[in-house]
Design a protein around this motif. Structure first.
Motif, PDB file in Angstrom:
ATOM      1  N   HIS A   1       0.847  -1.197   0.000  1.00 43.43           N
ATOM      2  CA  HIS A   1       0.000   0.000   0.000  1.00 43.43           C
ATOM      3  C   HIS A   1       0.880   1.243   0.000  1.00 43.43           C
ATOM      4  N   GLY A   2       0.467   2.241  -0.748  1.00 37.64           N
ATOM      5  CA  GLY A   2       1.205   3.496  -0.801  1.00 37.64           C
ATOM      6  C   GLY A   2       2.431   3.484  -1.692  1.00 37.64           C
ATOM      7  N   ARG A   3       2.615   2.429  -2.484  1.00 35.02           N
ATOM      8  CA  ARG A   3       3.793   2.319  -3.347  1.00 35.02           C
ATOM      9  C   ARG A   3       3.476   2.455  -4.835  1.00 35.02           C
ATOM     10  N   GLY A   4       2.253   2.871  -5.157  1.00 35.00           N
ATOM     11  CA  GLY A   4       1.899   3.102  -6.550  1.00 35.00           C
ATOM     12  C   GLY A   4       1.322   1.903  -7.281  1.00 35.00           C
ATOM     13  N   VAL A   5       1.094   0.807  -6.578  1.00 33.52           N
ATOM     14  CA  VAL A   5       0.564  -0.394  -7.226  1.00 33.52           C
ATOM     15  C   VAL A   5      -0.863  -0.149  -7.710  1.00 33.52           C
ATOM     16  N   GLY A   6      -1.714   0.351  -6.831  1.00 31.91           N
ATOM     17  CA  GLY A   6      -3.092   0.639  -7.219  1.00 31.91           C
ATOM     18  C   GLY A   6      -3.152   1.667  -8.332  1.00 31.91           C
ATOM     19  N   ARG A   7      -2.326   2.684  -8.221  1.00 31.02           N
ATOM     20  CA  ARG A   7      -2.267   3.739  -9.246  1.00 31.02           C
ATOM     21  C   ARG A   7      -1.879   3.138 -10.609  1.00 31.02           C
ATOM     22  N   ALA A   8      -0.903   2.232 -10.620  1.00 31.84           N
ATOM     23  CA  ALA A   8      -0.465   1.608 -11.878  1.00 31.84           C
ATOM     24  C   ALA A   8      -1.578   0.745 -12.480  1.00 31.84           C
TER      25      ALA A   8
ATOM     26  N   HIS B   1      -3.554   1.457 -16.013  1.00 34.00           N
ATOM     27  CA  HIS B   1      -3.683   0.433 -17.053  1.00 34.00           C
ATOM     28  C   HIS B   1      -5.146   0.288 -17.475  1.00 34.00           C
ATOM     29  N   GLY B   2      -6.030   0.231 -16.490  1.00 32.99           N
ATOM     30  CA  GLY B   2      -7.454   0.135 -16.793  1.00 32.99           C
ATOM     31  C   GLY B   2      -7.956   1.320 -17.596  1.00 32.99           C
ATOM     32  N   LEU B   3      -7.489   2.519 -17.244  1.00 29.21           N
ATOM     33  CA  LEU B   3      -7.907   3.724 -17.963  1.00 29.21           C
ATOM     34  C   LEU B   3      -7.356   3.758 -19.384  1.00 29.21           C
ATOM     35  N   ALA B   4      -6.185   3.178 -19.600  1.00 29.03           N
ATOM     36  CA  ALA B   4      -5.643   3.100 -20.960  1.00 29.03           C
ATOM     37  C   ALA B   4      -6.530   2.219 -21.840  1.00 29.03           C
ATOM     38  N   LEU B   5      -7.147   1.206 -21.229  1.00 30.01           N
ATOM     39  CA  LEU B   5      -8.043   0.312 -21.958  1.00 30.01           C
ATOM     40  C   LEU B   5      -9.451   0.891 -22.084  1.00 30.01           C
TER      41      LEU B   5
END
Length: 145
Positions: free
Chosen positions: A81-88, A92-96
């Motif tokens: 948590h807090g390391r950018g995993v969710g953001r990444a 990715h989802g938004l790119a799709l």
């Protein structure tokens, strides 16, 4: 962070991630609801078409489930948590799906704030979750209000 589709061997790791993330962020769940959801996910998650965030050793540290343009699930190992995993994963989802939608438990303030920071806006609310349990959901859409 590498994002890749899940493989059959990743199923148990996805369950571990889900359990850890829920234990860390979903203290509002009644124990019997937590157990029922766990049972349902153990039957479903290993075969689900997940996107995984993996570390350099190809070990999953988070996952996302998309159904068309709707993000059904986003869970990150609490150690990450807090390391950018969710953001990444969301990126990715938004790119799709640039107009992606999702739902978030209203009682999970940490997740609500995360989605707001990511640019999601509320479009509605439901008093019950998708299984009819008394856990209110906020419906979100990516983009300007």
């Amino acid at each position: 962070m590498i994002i890749r589709p899940a493989r059959p061997k990743d199923g148990m790791r996805a369950i571990e991630i889900w359990r850890g993330a829920v234990d860390a962020t979903h203290g509002f769940l009644m124990p019997e609801d937590r157990a029922a959801i766990d049972e349902m996910l153990c039957a479903f998650l290993p075969e689900a078409p997940l996107w995984l965030a993996v570390d350099q050793a190809d070990r999953a540290v988070g996952f996302m489930l998309l159904d068309g343009g709707h993000m059904e699930a986003l869970f990150v190992d609490p150690l990450f948590h807090g390391r950018g995993v969710g953001r990444a994963l969301v990126a990715h989802g938004l790119a799709l799906h640039p107009a992606m939608t999702t739902d978030v438990n209203e009682q999970n303030g940490q997740a609500v704030r995360f989605y707001e920071r990511m640019g999601f806006v509320a479009t509605g609310r439901s008093a019950l979750d998708g299984q009819g349990r008394p856990y209110p959901l906020i419906h979100l859409r990516y983009g300007p209000a």
